[in-house]
Design a protein around this motif. Structure first.
Motif, PDB file in Angstrom:
ATOM      1  N   SER A 192       0.835  -1.203   0.000  1.00  0.00           N
ATOM      2  CA  SER A 192       0.000   0.000   0.000  1.00  0.00           C
ATOM      3  C   SER A 192       0.866   1.248   0.000  1.00  0.00           C
ATOM      4  CB  SER A 192      -0.898   0.003   1.239  1.00  0.00           C
ATOM      5  OG  SER A 192      -1.541   1.249   1.383  1.00  0.00           O
ATOM      6  N   ALA A 193       0.382   2.290  -0.677  1.00  0.00           N
ATOM      7  CA  ALA A 193       1.086   3.568  -0.693  1.00  0.00           C
ATOM      8  C   ALA A 193       0.560   4.524   0.365  1.00  0.00           C
ATOM      9  CB  ALA A 193       0.961   4.223  -2.067  1.00  0.00           C
ATOM     10  N   ASP A 194      -0.453   4.111   1.125  1.00  0.00           N
ATOM     11  CA  ASP A 194      -1.106   4.992   2.083  1.00  0.00           C
ATOM     12  C   ASP A 194      -0.423   4.949   3.439  1.00  0.00           C
ATOM     13  OD1 ASP A 194      -3.005   5.584   0.132  1.00  0.00           O
ATOM     14  OD2 ASP A 194      -4.292   3.907   0.757  1.00  0.00           O
ATOM     15  N   LEU A 195      -0.713   5.967   4.261  1.00  0.00           N
ATOM     16  CA  LEU A 195      -0.263   5.937   5.643  1.00  0.00           C
ATOM     17  C   LEU A 195      -0.910   4.757   6.352  1.00  0.00           C
ATOM     18  CD1 LEU A 195      -0.524   9.710   6.645  1.00  0.00           C
ATOM     19  CD2 LEU A 195       1.581   8.387   6.401  1.00  0.00           C
ATOM     20  N   PRO A 196      -0.145   4.015   7.157  1.00  0.00           N
ATOM     21  CA  PRO A 196      -0.715   2.864   7.862  1.00  0.00           C
ATOM     22  C   PRO A 196      -1.583   3.314   9.036  1.00  0.00           C
ATOM     23  CG  PRO A 196       1.604   3.110   8.419  1.00  0.00           C
ATOM     24  CD  PRO A 196       1.299   4.158   7.384  1.00  0.00           C
ATOM     25  N   SER A 197      -2.885   3.308   8.863  1.00  0.00           N
ATOM     26  CA  SER A 197      -3.798   3.744   9.905  1.00  0.00           C
ATOM     27  C   SER A 197      -4.999   2.816   9.929  1.00  0.00           C
ATOM     28  CB  SER A 197      -4.244   5.193   9.656  1.00  0.00           C
ATOM     29  OG  SER A 197      -4.916   5.299   8.416  1.00  0.00           O
ATOM     30  N   ARG A 206       4.650   0.870   1.164  1.00  0.00           N
ATOM     31  CA  ARG A 206       5.712   0.801   0.160  1.00  0.00           C
ATOM     32  C   ARG A 206       6.873   1.735   0.492  1.00  0.00           C
ATOM     33  NH1 ARG A 206       2.915   2.999  -5.296  1.00  0.00           N
ATOM     34  NH2 ARG A 206       1.771   1.097  -4.816  1.00  0.00           N
ATOM     35  N   TRP A 207       6.583   2.795   1.265  1.00  0.00           N
ATOM     36  CA  TRP A 207       7.636   3.752   1.605  1.00  0.00           C
ATOM     37  C   TRP A 207       8.586   3.156   2.646  1.00  0.00           C
ATOM     38  CZ3 TRP A 207       6.910   6.377  -2.415  1.00  0.00           C
ATOM     39  CH2 TRP A 207       5.607   6.613  -2.891  1.00  0.00           C
ATOM     40  N   ALA A 229      15.648   6.230  -4.576  1.00  0.00           N
ATOM     41  CA  ALA A 229      14.618   5.812  -3.626  1.00  0.00           C
ATOM     42  C   ALA A 229      14.235   6.956  -2.699  1.00  0.00           C
ATOM     43  CB  ALA A 229      15.099   4.607  -2.823  1.00  0.00           C
ATOM     44  N   GLY A 230      15.241   7.711  -2.229  1.00  0.00           N
ATOM     45  CA  GLY A 230      14.961   8.819  -1.324  1.00  0.00           C
ATOM     46  C   GLY A 230      14.131   9.911  -1.965  1.00  0.00           C
ATOM     47  N   GLU A 231      14.439  10.235  -3.205  1.00  0.00           N
ATOM     48  CA  GLU A 231      13.665  11.272  -3.895  1.00  0.00           C
ATOM     49  C   GLU A 231      12.222  10.836  -4.114  1.00  0.00           C
ATOM     50  OE1 GLU A 231      17.265  13.502  -6.382  1.00  0.00           O
ATOM     51  OE2 GLU A 231      15.950  12.063  -7.410  1.00  0.00           O
ATOM     52  N   GLU A 232      12.007   9.557  -4.387  1.00  0.00           N
ATOM     53  CA  GLU A 232      10.635   9.065  -4.552  1.00  0.00           C
ATOM     54  C   GLU A 232       9.849   9.205  -3.255  1.00  0.00           C
ATOM     55  OE1 GLU A 232      10.438   5.150  -6.142  1.00  0.00           O
ATOM     56  OE2 GLU A 232      11.632   5.630  -7.917  1.00  0.00           O
ATOM     57  N   ILE A 233      10.502   8.923  -2.116  1.00  0.00           N
ATOM     58  CA  ILE A 233       9.822   9.059  -0.831  1.00  0.00           C
ATOM     59  C   ILE A 233       9.452  10.514  -0.573  1.00  0.00           C
ATOM     60  CG2 ILE A 233      10.112   8.841   1.681  1.00  0.00           C
ATOM     61  CD1 ILE A 233      11.928   6.405   1.092  1.00  0.00           C
ATOM     62  N   LEU A 234      10.389  11.434  -0.854  1.00  0.00           N
ATOM     63  CA  LEU A 234      10.133  12.847  -0.579  1.00  0.00           C
ATOM     64  C   LEU A 234       9.066  13.435  -1.495  1.00  0.00           C
ATOM     65  CD1 LEU A 234      13.648  14.413   0.160  1.00  0.00           C
ATOM     66  CD2 LEU A 234      12.007  13.394   1.729  1.00  0.00           C
ATOM     67  N   THR A 235       9.039  13.005  -2.736  1.00  0.00           N
ATOM     68  CA  THR A 235       8.131  13.635  -3.697  1.00  0.00           C
ATOM     69  C   THR A 235       6.774  12.949  -3.794  1.00  0.00           C
ATOM     70  OG1 THR A 235       9.065  12.325  -5.516  1.00  0.00           O
ATOM     71  CG2 THR A 235      10.040  14.505  -5.094  1.00  0.00           C
ATOM     72  N   ASP A 257       2.551   7.356  20.701  1.00  0.00           N
ATOM     73  CA  ASP A 257       2.355   6.109  19.975  1.00  0.00           C
ATOM     74  C   ASP A 257       2.932   6.213  18.568  1.00  0.00           C
ATOM     75  OD1 ASP A 257       1.301   4.377  21.769  1.00  0.00           O
ATOM     76  OD2 ASP A 257      -0.777   4.812  21.306  1.00  0.00           O
ATOM     77  N   THR A 258       3.741   7.237  18.364  1.00  0.00           N
ATOM     78  CA  THR A 258       4.470   7.429  17.104  1.00  0.00           C
ATOM     79  C   THR A 258       3.570   7.296  15.884  1.00  0.00           C
ATOM     80  OG1 THR A 258       5.190   5.108  17.112  1.00  0.00           O
ATOM     81  CG2 THR A 258       6.682   6.728  18.073  1.00  0.00           C
ATOM     82  N   ASP A 259       2.422   7.953  15.924  1.00  0.00           N
ATOM     83  CA  ASP A 259       1.516   7.902  14.783  1.00  0.00           C
ATOM     84  C   ASP A 259       1.596   9.171  13.948  1.00  0.00           C
ATOM     85  OD1 ASP A 259       0.418   9.524  16.673  1.00  0.00           O
ATOM     86  OD2 ASP A 259      -1.500   8.489  16.810  1.00  0.00           O
ATOM     87  N   HIS A 260       2.643   9.963  14.124  1.00  0.00           N
ATOM     88  CA  HIS A 260       2.842  11.145  13.299  1.00  0.00           C
ATOM     89  C   HIS A 260       3.258  10.706  11.897  1.00  0.00           C
ATOM     90  CE1 HIS A 260       4.486  14.886  11.746  1.00  0.00           C
ATOM     91  NE2 HIS A 260       3.812  15.503  12.693  1.00  0.00           N
ATOM     92  N   PRO A 261       2.846  11.450  10.854  1.00  0.00           N
ATOM     93  CA  PRO A 261       3.223  11.065   9.480  1.00  0.00           C
ATOM     94  C   PRO A 261       4.724  11.010   9.232  1.00  0.00           C
ATOM     95  CG  PRO A 261       1.417  12.634   9.431  1.00  0.00           C
ATOM     96  CD  PRO A 261       1.869  12.560  10.867  1.00  0.00           C
ATOM     97  N   GLU A 262       5.546  11.540  10.144  1.00  0.00           N
ATOM     98  CA  GLU A 262       6.989  11.371   9.966  1.00  0.00           C
ATOM     99  C   GLU A 262       7.403   9.920  10.109  1.00  0.00           C
ATOM    100  OE1 GLU A 262      11.229  12.765  11.949  1.00  0.00           O
ATOM    101  OE2 GLU A 262       9.584  14.201  11.822  1.00  0.00           O
ATOM    102  N   ILE A 263       6.650   9.150  10.893  1.00  0.00           N
ATOM    103  CA  ILE A 263       6.996   7.748  11.129  1.00  0.00           C
ATOM    104  C   ILE A 263       6.613   6.928   9.903  1.00  0.00           C
ATOM    105  CG2 ILE A 263       6.697   5.762  12.637  1.00  0.00           C
ATOM    106  CD1 ILE A 263       7.991   8.242  13.940  1.00  0.00           C
ATOM    107  N   ILE A 264       7.615   6.323   9.291  1.00  0.00           N
ATOM    108  CA  ILE A 264       7.385   5.517   8.091  1.00  0.00           C
ATOM    109  C   ILE A 264       7.064   4.075   8.456  1.00  0.00           C
ATOM    110  CG2 ILE A 264       8.455   4.664   5.964  1.00  0.00           C
ATOM    111  CD1 ILE A 264      10.061   7.269   5.865  1.00  0.00           C
ATOM    112  N   PHE A 265       7.722   3.562   9.480  1.00  0.00           N
ATOM    113  CA  PHE A 265       7.427   2.209   9.960  1.00  0.00           C
ATOM    114  C   PHE A 265       7.740   2.150  11.438  1.00  0.00           C
ATOM    115  CE2 PHE A 265       8.849  -2.333  10.594  1.00  0.00           C
ATOM    116  CZ  PHE A 265       7.575  -2.877  10.573  1.00  0.00           C
ATOM    117  N   LYS A 266       6.862   1.520  12.187  1.00  0.00           N
ATOM    118  CA  LYS A 266       7.079   1.394  13.624  1.00  0.00           C
ATOM    119  C   LYS A 266       6.865  -0.041  14.063  1.00  0.00           C
ATOM    120  CE  LYS A 266       2.310   2.587  14.926  1.00  0.00           C
ATOM    121  NZ  LYS A 266       1.452   3.533  15.678  1.00  0.00           N
TER     122      LYS A 266
END
Length: 520
Positions: A192-197, A206-207, A229-235, A257-266
């Protein structure tokens, strides 16, 4: 209910003991038709695989090990702890400390992931491609840790029987890197490309796969791979930096609970009070013990109350073990205008001067009582000692930006490297600090070295960074130590760049299939 807390199927089915990983048999334990007849029947097996990362000693034991014995943290007591061999560089094939649990758990994850992949790949009943993609990601994450800690390792990608495992042999880590990069590229297209929520909370997207791929490229000095890979994540990703560093740790007046969008995987921690819960020792290692404080928290009075009374009035507890502290040299390296300072490491709480047990440590040294407070969880109802159910950020966007800066710097793209560093520094420092901009490759590299040390302190990246830069031994020898029980300067040598294989492997595998790492 949070996804990973619901079911720990693989933990229950494939065991929780410390037996050698090669002797754990998945063959015939479960019927494929009963587990993989649909998406909903397959998901619990995936959740159990996540549970392997979230429970036991993975992101409590391993993260502690990966920053202890570096230039960030040390221990303040207990010379017999399983972490002492890592901190003091006294590991051997029979004195593995916490590395035994990490080694076994990573291979258990790999074996379980192989089982899952074998049963969902090309299975017409399992139409949710994210299940396969996430299994590929989790297997690659396990191999990432194993190759970085042990080098050339036993490698397998199939669901093997015990007899088939007996003839496995070491594979060059470079081969594993190439395979895992290919697996992650495949996983990115499935995940999935979405935020995990919601019902996907705690699952990788995927990020996360791209971030892990960046780390593999980084290890290979594949700077174009890191950049792409880094540029794809940022853009293209929905992830963004938090406005404040504290936003990542102090949401709702307690450990985030580290649910801020900065967290890519927890890694979702599992409270010891819940079914299947094992506790979250990350917080326990850093939260102070009230009994270690001056006068058991009764000596100093602020606004008419002692520390003990203040904690009680706020519904808080100093009920950790208070074992891990910031090295004096680490604490001293944090600039006065760095707004992260009190969050990263502190010797005070609500105005009270903190202490540690004084029989093994000089508490008159102000640096000796610097706890890594970013991992504190003090609310009574949420954080019992031994059951501190808090999440742990494995990957976040600040890490991505610093990796990308390193790639740009090595590609000679100094303006782009400076921009990524500046994004971190704008958030970190007082507003009057000048914008970072440099065309000096050495200065940029040293700035990245320092920012990764401060920004990611305690998050389990430092040993890998220092090894990758060839600076582990140099940095360990350069530190000041506050406790002779934990002083590695007389022990560390080139052999400690890798960890020793457990003696059990040599007894289980056919002779000659594995060679001990040099120096052990």
């Amino acid at each position: 209910m949070r996804t990973i807390k619901c079911l720990l199927v693989l933990v229950l089915v494939f065991g929780t003991s410390c037996e050698d990983f090669l002797e754990e048999n998945t063959d015939g334990l479960l019927s494929s038709s009963s587990l993989f007849g649909s998406n909903s029947e397959s998901e619990p097996v995936l959740f159990g695989l996540y549970g392997q990362f979230s429970s036991g000693d993975m992101y409590s034991g391993s993260v502690t090990c990966l920053d202890l014995g570096t230039d960030i943290t040390t221990r303040n007591r207990n010379g017999t702890t399983v972490h002492a061999p890592h901190t003091n560089y006294l590991l051997s094939a029979t004195n593995l400390g916490a590395s035994q649990g990490i080694y076994t758990r990573m291979y258990r994850i790999i074996a379980n992931a192989n089982f899952l992949i074998a049963n969902v790949e090309d299975n017409p009943n399992v139409t949710d491609e994210t299940i396969l993609g996430e299994a590929l990601f989790l297997r690659a994450l396990a191999y990432y840790h194993l190759t970085h800690l042990w080098g050339d390792i036993v490698y397998f990608r199939d669901d093997l029987t015990i007899d088939e495992r007996r003839v496995l042999s070491q594979t060059p880590k470079e081969t594993i890197f190439e395979d895992m990069v290919a697996d992650l590229q495949r996983a990115e297209n499935l995940m999935s490309a979405d935020l995990p929520s919601g019902n996907r909370e705690g699952r990788a997207n995927r990020w996360a796969a791209k971030t892990l791929r960046m780390k593999y490229h980084l290890t290979q000095n594949d700077w174009d791979g890191v950049r792409q890979a880094g540029e794809e994540i940022l853009t293209s990703s929905p992830h963004m930096l938090a406005d404040s560093y504290d936003d990542l740790w102090y949401i709702s007046n307690g450990f985030s609970d580290t649910d801020h969008p900065e967290i890519i995987f927890k890694s979702q921690r599992i409270s010891g009070e819940e079914p299947g819960g094992t506790g979250g020792n990350i917080g326990d290692m850093h939260v102070p013990r009230l009994g270690d404080q001056p006068g058991d928290g009764n000596s100093e009075i602020i606004d008419g109350m002692t520390l003990r009374e203040t904690l009680t009035a706020n519904g808080e507890l100093f009920n950790g073990f208070g074992i891990n502290l910031g090295l004096p040299s680490f604490v001293e390296s944090i600039a006065a205008d760095d707004t992260r300072q009190a969050t990263i490491a502190t010797d005070t709480y609500r105005g009270f001067k903190l202490g540690v047990r004084g029989d093994e440590l000089d508490i008159s040294d102000p640096n000796s009582t610097r706890y890594l407070s970013k991992f504190w969880g003090l609310l009574e109802d949420a954080n019992p000692r031994g059951g501190r159910g808090v999440d742990f950020p494995v990957f976040r966007l600040a890490d991505v930006k610093l990796m990308l800066a390193e790639a740009y710097n090595n590609l000679g793209l100094f303006a782009q490297a400076s921009e990524q560093i500046n994004d971190i520094q704008i958030r970190a420092y007082e507003p009057d600090r000048p914008v970072f901009s440099s065309s000096d490759q050495s200065l940029i590299a040293e700035t990245i070295f320092n920012e990764r040390r401060w920004e990611l302190a305690g998050e389990g990246h430092r040993r890998y960074d220092l090894n990758r830069w060839g600076r582990l031994i140099e940095e360990v020898l350069a530190q000041t130590y506050i406790n002779e029980l934990f002083n590695p300067t007389g022990n560390i040598g080139n052999e400690h760049l890798l960890w020793p294989f457990p003696i059990d492997d040599f007894e289980f595998l056919e002779p000659g299939q594995i060679e001990q790492n040099p120096g052990y």
